[in-house]
Design a protein around this motif. Structure first.
Motif, mmCIF file in Angstrom:
data_model
loop_
_atom_site.group_PDB
_atom_site.id
_atom_site.type_symbol
_atom_site.label_atom_id
_atom_site.label_comp_id
_atom_site.label_asym_id
_atom_site.label_seq_id
_atom_site.Cartn_x
_atom_site.Cartn_y
_atom_site.Cartn_z
ATOM 1 N N GLN A 69 3.950 2.126 2.476
ATOM 2 C CA GLN A 69 4.719 3.359 2.329
ATOM 3 C C GLN A 69 3.774 4.542 2.445
ATOM 4 O OE1 GLN A 69 7.328 3.372 -1.071
ATOM 5 N NE2 GLN A 69 7.238 5.591 -1.287
ATOM 6 N N ALA A 70 4.086 5.464 3.352
ATOM 7 C CA ALA A 70 3.232 6.627 3.551
ATOM 8 C C ALA A 70 4.004 7.695 4.316
ATOM 9 C CB ALA A 70 1.967 6.257 4.316
ATOM 10 N N SER A 71 3.477 8.898 4.302
ATOM 11 C CA SER A 71 4.056 9.942 5.121
ATOM 12 C C SER A 71 3.787 9.657 6.594
ATOM 13 C CB SER A 71 3.483 11.301 4.720
ATOM 14 O OG SER A 71 4.034 12.317 5.531
ATOM 15 N N ASN A 72 2.538 9.273 6.896
ATOM 16 C CA ASN A 72 2.151 8.970 8.270
ATOM 17 C C ASN A 72 1.457 7.613 8.325
ATOM 18 O OD1 ASN A 72 2.795 11.713 9.479
ATOM 19 N ND2 ASN A 72 1.267 12.305 7.961
ATOM 20 N N ILE A 131 0.844 -1.191 0.000
ATOM 21 C CA ILE A 131 0.000 0.000 0.000
ATOM 22 C C ILE A 131 0.883 1.246 0.000
ATOM 23 C CG2 ILE A 131 -1.737 1.307 1.276
ATOM 24 C CD1 ILE A 131 -2.842 -1.212 0.160
ATOM 25 N N LYS A 132 0.494 2.241 -0.794
ATOM 26 C CA LYS A 132 1.198 3.520 -0.817
ATOM 27 C C LYS A 132 0.182 4.639 -0.689
ATOM 28 C CE LYS A 132 4.480 6.285 -3.487
ATOM 29 N NZ LYS A 132 5.278 6.383 -4.737
ATOM 30 N N ALA A 133 0.423 5.571 0.244
ATOM 31 C CA ALA A 133 -0.521 6.650 0.487
ATOM 32 C C ALA A 133 0.168 7.795 1.212
ATOM 33 C CB ALA A 133 -1.705 6.145 1.312
ATOM 34 N N CYS A 184 4.473 -6.504 10.994
ATOM 35 C CA CYS A 184 4.749 -5.766 9.760
ATOM 36 C C CYS A 184 5.974 -6.340 9.064
ATOM 37 C CB CYS A 184 4.996 -4.285 10.052
ATOM 38 S SG CYS A 184 3.626 -3.450 10.867
ATOM 39 N N HIS A 185 5.967 -6.264 7.740
ATOM 40 C CA HIS A 185 7.118 -6.755 6.981
ATOM 41 C C HIS A 185 8.074 -5.614 6.643
ATOM 42 C CE1 HIS A 185 9.366 -8.264 3.408
ATOM 43 N NE2 HIS A 185 9.438 -9.333 4.171
ATOM 44 N N ASN A 186 7.651 -4.679 5.783
ATOM 45 C CA ASN A 186 8.525 -3.595 5.357
ATOM 46 C C ASN A 186 7.771 -2.278 5.449
ATOM 47 O OD1 ASN A 186 9.676 -1.653 3.308
ATOM 48 N ND2 ASN A 186 11.246 -3.226 3.234
ATOM 49 N N VAL A 187 8.345 -1.321 6.178
ATOM 50 C CA VAL A 187 7.679 -0.040 6.418
ATOM 51 C C VAL A 187 8.596 1.096 5.993
ATOM 52 C CG1 VAL A 187 6.727 1.507 8.160
ATOM 53 C CG2 VAL A 187 6.354 -0.961 8.359
ATOM 54 N N MET A 188 8.047 2.047 5.225
ATOM 55 C CA MET A 188 8.759 3.270 4.876
ATOM 56 C C MET A 188 7.829 4.440 5.171
ATOM 57 S SD MET A 188 10.778 2.316 1.352
ATOM 58 C CE MET A 188 11.851 3.760 1.524
ATOM 59 N N ALA A 189 8.278 5.382 6.013
ATOM 60 C CA ALA A 189 7.397 6.470 6.425
ATOM 61 C C ALA A 189 8.186 7.634 6.977
ATOM 62 C CB ALA A 189 6.415 5.963 7.481
#
Length: 358
Positions: A176-179, A155-157, A192-197
């Motif tokens: 992937q998200a800002s928040n 998911i990307k947002a 969770c597996h992979n988080v970018m934020a």
């Protein structure tokens, strides 16, 4: 850190999906169910979608190869039943209702929703109904369940918020998200597996928290009585274990501030920056492993009932005389500092040859 191009102000267009009561645990296999009703709705790119359902909801993107589907939202109701007349649709200019006229709806009913990209999507389910989101890109995704599990994949947002009273939360692939904000209650956990934020906030009551890889500018993990396991963790991290629980971190690089009332801490860190600290306020122990310890250990202050220090650092640091609890100091350039306090427990600081995997 992340921005979605072409963002436009979203008009307050409301579409609501309502279904009758049922009891659920996990999402059944749609291939084994019957497609009993399909509804298509032409929408514009500024539409906000609100889904309220007591049955399982699965949301996925449209078929990008179908040019006629780029402005359509499709809802298909899957069930063991075969009579399409069991379902009726009510639609107004701001509202879309999908009603199940059965008084005893099958617990395996699933509503599959296919949506265009770049929408705001909010899903709320009752009882044990679960929510599954996969391969979506949009402005915002908000999910709320009671006992139902939440599964999110790729998911990307701009904003992602998931909250469940008793359900488990699982993310697969990359989110992937800002928040990003994830929250569970009672004994439910978050995995969770992979988080970018930019900002990643995770909290549980007594359930475990497990994150495989986290690249967040600022992360905050909170639990009342759960265990926390974090792998490949980076940048600035706050950790609060309010009553009791253990903390396990492998592959850390960044700044950490961890506070535990009681419990055990295991951490494998390649780099500790700024003012990092670990405090265990009651009984516990800390085991810290650092590769190439002379070069990677910052200026360090240890306070505990029992302190064990790697010989390479022991020769360069010193124990404070006649102090109780024991105190050990390792002097270095003060740009980076590490403070560990476990007055009613032990601290074990040692070098490791375990590789640090990014």
């Amino acid at each position: 850190m992340f921005s979605l191009t072409g963002r436009r102000h979203l008009h307050k267009v409301l579409k609501t999906l309502r279904l009758s009561f049922a009891d659920f645990s996990n999402l059944p296999d749609i291939k084994k169910l019957n497609a009993v009703r399909t509804v298509e709705k032409t929408i514009d790119n500024n539409t906000s979608i609100f889904v309220e359902s007591p049955i399982h909801v699965k949301i996925q993107p449209i078929d990008v190869n179908d040019l006629n589907a780029h402005n359509k939202l499709t809802m298909t109701l899957y069930s063991h039943g075969k009579d399409a007349s069991d379902f009726q649709v009510k639609q107004t200019s701001k509202r879309l209702e999908l009603l199940n006229k059965n008084t005893a709806s099958d617990k395996n009913d699933v509503c599959l929703i296919q949506v265009p990209y770049q929408l705001k999507v909010q899903v709320s389910t009752s009882d044990n109904a679960s929510v599954h989101l996969s391969k979506l890109e949009g402005d915002e995704f908000i999910v709320k369940t009671q006992k139902g599990a939440v599964n999110v994949t790729d998911i990307k947002a701009q904003n992602i918020k998931i909250e469940t009273v008793e359900g488990e939360v699982t993310t697969e692939g990359r989110i992937q998200a800002s928040n990003i904000e994830l929250k569970t209650g009672l004994n439910s956990g978050i995995k969770c597996h992979n988080v970018m934020a930019n900002s990643f906030i995770v909290s549980t009551h007594a359930g475990p928290i497990a994150v495989k890889s986290c690249y967040s500018d600022n992360s905050h993990f909170t639990t009342l009585m759960g265990n926390i396991r974090l792998d490949h963790l980076h940048r600035s991290v706050l950790i609060d274990i309010i009553q009791r629980g253990n903390l396990h971190i492998t592959g850390f690089s960044g700044n950490i501030q961890a506070s535990l009332k009681s419990g055990e801490v295991y951490m494998h860190a390649s780099q500790l920056m700024e003012k990092s600290s670990i405090f265990i306020h009651e009984k516990g122990k800390v085991e810290l492993l650092i590769p190439d310890i002379i070069n990677n250990l910052p200026a360090t202050n240890l306070i505990a009932e029992k302190i064990t220090v790697d010989d390479k650092i022991l020769k360069l640091g010193r124990f404070m005389d006649d102090s109780h609890p024991k105190r050990f100091r390792f002097e270095k350039e003060p740009h980076n500092e590490l403070h560990i306090v476990c007055k009613n427990g032990s601290i074990d600081l040692k070098e490791t040859d375990l590789p640090f995997i990014v």
